[in-house]
Motif scaffolding. Structure first.
Motif, PDB file in Angstrom:
ATOM      1  N   UNK A   1       0.872  -1.158   0.000  1.00 34.69           N
ATOM      2  CA  UNK A   1       0.000   0.000   0.000  1.00 34.69           C
ATOM      3  C   UNK A   1       0.911   1.210   0.000  1.00 34.69           C
ATOM      4  N   UNK A   2       0.987   1.913  -1.114  1.00 40.77           N
ATOM      5  CA  UNK A   2       1.966   3.001  -1.198  1.00 40.77           C
ATOM      6  C   UNK A   2       1.304   4.327  -1.560  1.00 40.77           C
ATOM      7  N   UNK A   3       2.068   5.364  -1.369  1.00 37.10           N
ATOM      8  CA  UNK A   3       1.582   6.706  -1.658  1.00 37.10           C
ATOM      9  C   UNK A   3       2.467   7.680  -0.915  1.00 37.10           C
ATOM     10  N   UNK A   4       2.483   8.930  -1.370  1.00 34.13           N
ATOM     11  CA  UNK A   4       3.332   9.912  -0.690  1.00 34.13           C
ATOM     12  C   UNK A   4       2.819  10.204   0.725  1.00 34.13           C
ATOM     13  N   UNK A   5       3.630  10.913   1.499  1.00 38.49           N
ATOM     14  CA  UNK A   5       3.217  11.269   2.864  1.00 38.49           C
ATOM     15  C   UNK A   5       1.893  12.021   2.839  1.00 38.49           C
ATOM     16  N   UNK A   6       1.039  11.701   3.790  1.00 40.26           N
ATOM     17  CA  UNK A   6      -0.227  12.411   3.903  1.00 40.26           C
ATOM     18  C   UNK A   6      -1.264  11.984   2.891  1.00 40.26           C
ATOM     19  N   UNK A   7      -1.030  10.842   2.239  1.00 42.86           N
ATOM     20  CA  UNK A   7      -1.978  10.400   1.216  1.00 42.86           C
ATOM     21  C   UNK A   7      -3.207   9.743   1.834  1.00 42.86           C
ATOM     22  N   UNK A   8      -3.086   9.306   3.090  1.00 43.68           N
ATOM     23  CA  UNK A   8      -4.223   8.635   3.734  1.00 43.68           C
ATOM     24  C   UNK A   8      -3.977   7.167   4.022  1.00 43.68           C
ATOM     25  N   UNK A   9      -2.726   6.735   3.864  1.00 44.59           N
ATOM     26  CA  UNK A   9      -2.410   5.321   4.112  1.00 44.59           C
ATOM     27  C   UNK A   9      -2.668   4.943   5.566  1.00 44.59           C
ATOM     28  N   UNK A  10      -2.090   5.741   6.466  1.00 45.80           N
ATOM     29  CA  UNK A  10      -2.242   5.419   7.891  1.00 45.80           C
ATOM     30  C   UNK A  10      -3.699   5.468   8.308  1.00 45.80           C
ATOM     31  N   UNK A  11      -4.427   6.450   7.767  1.00 44.56           N
ATOM     32  CA  UNK A  11      -5.847   6.556   8.107  1.00 44.56           C
ATOM     33  C   UNK A  11      -6.572   5.273   7.713  1.00 44.56           C
ATOM     34  N   UNK A  12      -6.278   4.766   6.512  1.00 36.98           N
ATOM     35  CA  UNK A  12      -6.917   3.519   6.079  1.00 36.98           C
ATOM     36  C   UNK A  12      -6.612   2.391   7.050  1.00 36.98           C
ATOM     37  N   UNK A  13      -5.323   2.264   7.374  1.00 40.13           N
ATOM     38  CA  UNK A  13      -4.930   1.166   8.262  1.00 40.13           C
ATOM     39  C   UNK A  13      -5.610   1.319   9.620  1.00 40.13           C
ATOM     40  N   UNK A  14      -5.699   2.558  10.114  1.00 36.84           N
ATOM     41  CA  UNK A  14      -6.311   2.769  11.420  1.00 36.84           C
ATOM     42  C   UNK A  14      -7.804   2.458  11.399  1.00 36.84           C
ATOM     43  N   UNK A  15      -8.456   2.724  10.271  1.00 34.39           N
ATOM     44  CA  UNK A  15      -9.876   2.365  10.180  1.00 34.39           C
ATOM     45  C   UNK A  15     -10.025   0.850  10.107  1.00 34.39           C
ATOM     46  N   UNK A  16      -9.171   0.224   9.292  1.00 31.60           N
ATOM     47  CA  UNK A  16      -9.259  -1.233   9.136  1.00 31.60           C
ATOM     48  C   UNK A  16      -8.950  -1.950  10.442  1.00 31.60           C
ATOM     49  N   UNK A  17      -8.158  -1.321  11.318  1.00 29.82           N
ATOM     50  CA  UNK A  17      -7.820  -2.003  12.561  1.00 29.82           C
ATOM     51  C   UNK A  17      -8.695  -1.543  13.724  1.00 29.82           C
ATOM     52  N   UNK A  18      -9.683  -0.696  13.435  1.00 29.18           N
ATOM     53  CA  UNK A  18     -10.671  -0.364  14.459  1.00 29.18           C
ATOM     54  C   UNK A  18     -10.314   0.803  15.351  1.00 29.18           C
ATOM     55  N   UNK A  19      -9.213   1.510  15.072  1.00 26.39           N
ATOM     56  CA  UNK A  19      -8.829   2.650  15.910  1.00 26.39           C
ATOM     57  C   UNK A  19      -9.688   3.863  15.591  1.00 26.39           C
ATOM     58  N   UNK A  20      -9.932   4.090  14.310  1.00 26.56           N
ATOM     59  CA  UNK A  20     -10.707   5.250  13.896  1.00 26.56           C
ATOM     60  C   UNK A  20     -12.073   4.829  13.363  1.00 26.56           C
ATOM     61  N   UNK A  21     -13.033   5.720  13.532  1.00 26.64           N
ATOM     62  CA  UNK A  21     -14.364   5.511  12.980  1.00 26.64           C
ATOM     63  C   UNK A  21     -14.473   6.354  11.707  1.00 26.64           C
ATOM     64  N   UNK A  22     -14.841   5.750  10.576  1.00 30.08           N
ATOM     65  CA  UNK A  22     -14.924   6.552   9.349  1.00 30.08           C
ATOM     66  C   UNK A  22     -16.189   7.411   9.330  1.00 30.08           C
TER      67      UNK A  22
END
Lengths: 319, 264, 266
Positions: A49-70
């Motif tokens: 899963x790639x993309x430049x900094x601030x692309x939303x990668x971490x946000x995706x992972x955090x949603x998929x792992x239940x930390x964040x609510x979309x």
């Protein structure tokens, strides 16, 4: 239905700006971290899963792992909605953040592992079996009694991996796992991940900036930019699209012949570096041209560096 | 001199930047003041004391609350330097470090407490008689009290430099520091006005350095110290400043020497 | 049962970590002793000068001081994770790690830290409690012992709930720690003395909003045989439940705030 199914995922953050002079209230602005992102991943896949900094990668992972609510969209992982059934969900996943530790700093790593065993309610026998297999594969056996703070970066990363795999997760998220590691540690880590994927069928989603990791591990990549999915498919196809030029380094017996204008020549002592595009000038034709001018003593052909390709790609996608 | 002035100005700007925290702190301090005043009122109404008026006690409480900030340790940056060992580099430099930090700490304390004291004293002045702060005993008393606050400030800063000096040596800053600060809260009159301590204790306690920091000025303000006693009171303050500063200087100089010897 | 085991194991590990630096630990414990000793000294000196406070005698005052002190510092000792670690975990994004584990967030936060230095304060408080009970000549009965235990348990839960407010504020990135302190630490200082010495607004604050008066003081007054506001005896067993009510309300708010948690850092 796919193991991971993501449908029209949206997430925005409100950012409070610094108060400007003469204003009573601070202005707020919204940053759209994810915009209608959809994808699906099957069990046992290894996806980059790639993309430049601030692309939303971490946000995706955090949603998929239940930390964040979309804010919108639907996500299921093995028929669970991560943020709604967080406790049940995280029992089945493992997460390694390259820059954040989940083990305890001051105590021997074995103590950390044994506390994790209690947290995840892993039965004793299963734990011991798993621990033995993991410590052996990750070469941690001699380090078990050492406090985390005394470990080197590479050792620490191996300990983190061990900790996140103790409960036998079916899905593993890795965020920059090889950051700051030396070449030997990197290779060992990649080998381990491949083995884990192959033998235990663990689905792995790898977020990284290290294109070599992706090239070595992931048959499939997803590219994210400005919160949108830009590409999803084989890495080779992606590269083929941007990987049009080759560099030929030659050492000729005689002088370099005149070459068609589509070639760029760089002289370096006796060597010449010719950058050309095989679509316009087939490699065989180029060799024929060169051989006509004199004996071809040495020749190598290289593709371009992966990082450069990605940079070119980001540029073209206007990221 | 110009350097000191700009240090003051920088501090002022910094304080203004965190005005949210300042406002919160002031409100909290006012709240504590109200609670204390309520307790002392109930005590007084139940058992009126001779020779000491209720308004003196409430005035004492408000002045303590207003200048409370002065007593707290005030230089987190320096503390960080000590904890991380960065101070070692500075100690190795051949400059008068004590003077620099003494000035800095004094500036921080002065700015920090002035900014907080003004709104609190205003609030306390608006409270009804027997709740708030009353006027000074006389105009000379007010002026003498102001002098006392300044001398007290120099005294607190000298004290803080001494605990810093010890901290540099043991590196176990939290313990020593907390102990020093806690003795301060009790014997500077923040927990209980020193005027309410048993009379027999007061003679000794008012001679301690802690009493010089605020208690002396407050007594001058309320007239508990008559004008004729004022010179003696200010003299005690001055003596302590000289003592504490020389002690601090000696301590810092020794730290510096020791480090240079070790540092080879 | 399983959670208790997890808690005990965490505490063992925490103690192991803290005792790695014994000198520092001892010194800090000593500092705590001086601090709480100073507070206690203030009460003793007040009693020395004024003899009594409204209808409350010296023994009563020590008892009120002691019950508040023991309850507050016990909560701080075992709730260290909530008041100390949680806000910084939110700011640094370390909270992510806890969210990735199959346990409740609050459980893990409580398991995260312990503050054994508070034992010094608890000791001072216990001394005050014993002294007060002796001087006020309390005739201990089973019911009175029960009232004391209930009061401290409910008071502790109330304080834990109040500690949650700082966490809620931090998640919502509201920076008003000082105002929260007015409620918790201010409540502790104020309610070391019986509530009826205060003017009405303060009484309302500590009866309705942060009900220290109901959880701790009503039972304490019953034990001392001087019911607060002349309330009947059963009130001493019913009113402390308000601690549980406050905690539940704050816990719901906490859960709600957690849904808005935005993990910072990458």
């Amino acid at each position: 239905m796919s193991y991971i199914a993501v449908e029209a995922l949206n997430k925005a953050f409100t950012v409070r700006k610094k108060r400007e002079k003469g204003r009573l209230l601070r202005e707020k602005s919204t940053v759209q971290a994810l915009k209608d992102v959809s994808f699906s991943i099957e069990q046992g896949e290894l996806v980059g899963y790639i993309g430049p900094n601030g692309a939303g990668k971490s946000t995706t992972v955090k949603i998929l792992s239940g930390i964040l609510t979309p804010d919108g969209g639907s996500v299921t992982v093995g028929s669970r909605v991560p943020w709604k059934e967080r406790k049940e969900h995280v029992r089945h996943i493992g997460v390694v953040f390259g820059q954040r530790t989940q083990l305890w700093w001051d105590v021997p790593i074995l103590d950390s592992f044994s506390l994790l065993k209690d947290i995840y309610r892993v039965p004793r026998e299963a734990y011991e079996k798993r621990l033995e297999a993991l410590t052996e594969a990750l070469q941690l056996t001699d380090l078990l009694r050492t406090p985390l703070r005394l470990l080197s970066l590479g050792q620490r990363m191996r300990a983190e991996l061990c900790g996140s795999l103790l409960h036998g997760p079916e899905l593993l998220f890795l965020d920059e796992p090889t950051i700051g590691l030396d070449a030997v540690s990197k290779l060992a880590l990649r080998e381990f991940l491949q083995k884990e994927n192959r033998e235990n069928g663990t689905t792995i989603l790898l977020t990284t900036h290290d294109m070599e990791d992706i090239a070595a591990l992931c048959p499939r990549v997803m590219v994210l930019g400005h919160g949108q999915k830009l590409y999803d498919g084989a890495l080779t196809d992606l590269l083929a699209r941007y990987d049009t030029d080759r560099v030929m380094t030659v050492r000729l017996g005689g002088d370099l012949p005149p070459l068609p204008p589509c070639c760029q020549v760089q002289r370096d002592g006796e060597n010449a570096r010719i950058t050309y595009s095989p679509e316009q000038l087939p490699t065989a034709d180029l060799i024929t041209l060169l051989q006509a001018a004199g004996p071809l003593r040495e020749m190598t052909i290289q593709g371009q560096n992966v990082d450069r390709l990605i940079a070119a790609m980001y540029r073209e996608m206007d990221l | 001199m110009k350097a000191y002035f700009s240090a003051f100005r920088m501090r002022w700007k910094m304080e203004l930047q965190y005005r949210g925290a300042v406002i919160g702190g002031v409100l909290c301090q006012i709240f504590f003041g109200l609670v204390l005043v309520a307790v002392y009122r109930a005590l007084y109404l139940g058992n009126p004391q001779t020779g000491m008026r209720l308004s003196n006690i409430t005035t004492y409480v408000w002045l303590q609350q207003a200048f409370f900030r002065m007593l707290l340790s005030s230089d987190p940056e320096l503390m960080d330097k000590i904890r991380t060992g960065g101070i070692a580099y500075e100690l190795c430099r051949p400059v008068q470090l004590y003077g620099f930090y003494y000035a800095r700490i004094t500036a921080q304390k002065l700015m920090g407490s002035l900014l907080r004291a003004a709104p609190m004293l205003l609030f306390a002045a608006l409270l009804p008689e027997g709740w708030g702060i009353s006027l000074p005993a006389s105009l000379p008393a007010l002026l003498l009290a102001a002098c006392g606050v300044m001398l007290g400030l120099l005294c607190v800063s000298a004290m803080e430099c001494i605990s810093m000096g010890f901290t540099m040596r043991t590196l176990d800053f939290r313990g020593v520091y907390a102990l020093m600060n806690l003795l301060m809260a009790t014997f500077a009159g923040n927990i209980l006005p020193l005027t309410l301590f048993p009379d027999s204790w007061q003679r000794a306690i008012t001679l301690l350095p802690y009493a010089q920091m605020l208690d002396t000025s407050i007594r001058l303000y309320t007239g508990a110290y008559a004008l004729s006693q004022a010179p003696a009171a200010l003299l005690i303050q001055a003596v302590w400043i000289v003592l504490l500063v020389s002690l601090g200087l000696a301590l810092w100089a020794r730290n510096q020497k020791k480090l240079i010897v070790q540092g080879g | 049962m399983d959670t208790v085991k997890f808690y005990l194991r965490s505490m063992k590990m925490q103690l192991k970590c803290q005792l790695q630096y014994p000198a520092s630990f001892l010194l800090q414990t000593l500092a705590q002793l001086v601090m709480e000793g100073g507070e206690m000294l203030a009460v003793i000196l007040i009693v020395d000068r004024f003899d009594h406070l409204n209808q409350w005698t010296a023994g009563d005052l020590y008892f009120f001081f002691g019950i508040m002190s023991v309850t507050f510092y016990l909560t701080e000792c075992f709730g260290r994770g909530v008041t100390g670690s949680f806000p910084s975990m939110v700011r640094s994004g370390q909270l992510d790690t806890l969210l990735l584990r199959p346990r409740g967030v609050l459980t893990q936060v409580i398991c995260w830290a312990i503050d054994p230095r508070r034992i010094a304060c608890i000791a001072v408080g216990t001394a005050a409690l014993v002294m007060g009970s002796r001087m006020a000549a309390v005739q201990w009965t089973f019911l009175k012992a029960l009232a004391l235990i209930e009061a401290m348990a409910m008071g502790g839960i109330l304080i834990l709930g109040l500690f949650l407010i700082e966490g809620i504020f931090t998640i919502r990135s509201v920076k008003s720690v000082e105002l929260v302190n007015a409620l918790t630490y201010g409540g502790r200082s104020a309610c070391e003395y019986p509530i009826d010495v205060y003017p009405r607004p303060l009484r309302v604050l500590f009866t309705v909003i942060a009900p220290f008066a109901l959880t701790l003081q009503c039972p304490a007054a019953y034990i001392l045989g001087k019911p607060l506001y002349g309330w009947p005896d059963w009130a001493a067993f019913v009113t402390p439940l308000s601690g549980l009510v406050s905690f539940s309300a704050l816990y719901l708010l906490f859960q709600h705030a957690m849904r808005h948690y935005r993990s910072t850092g990458s």
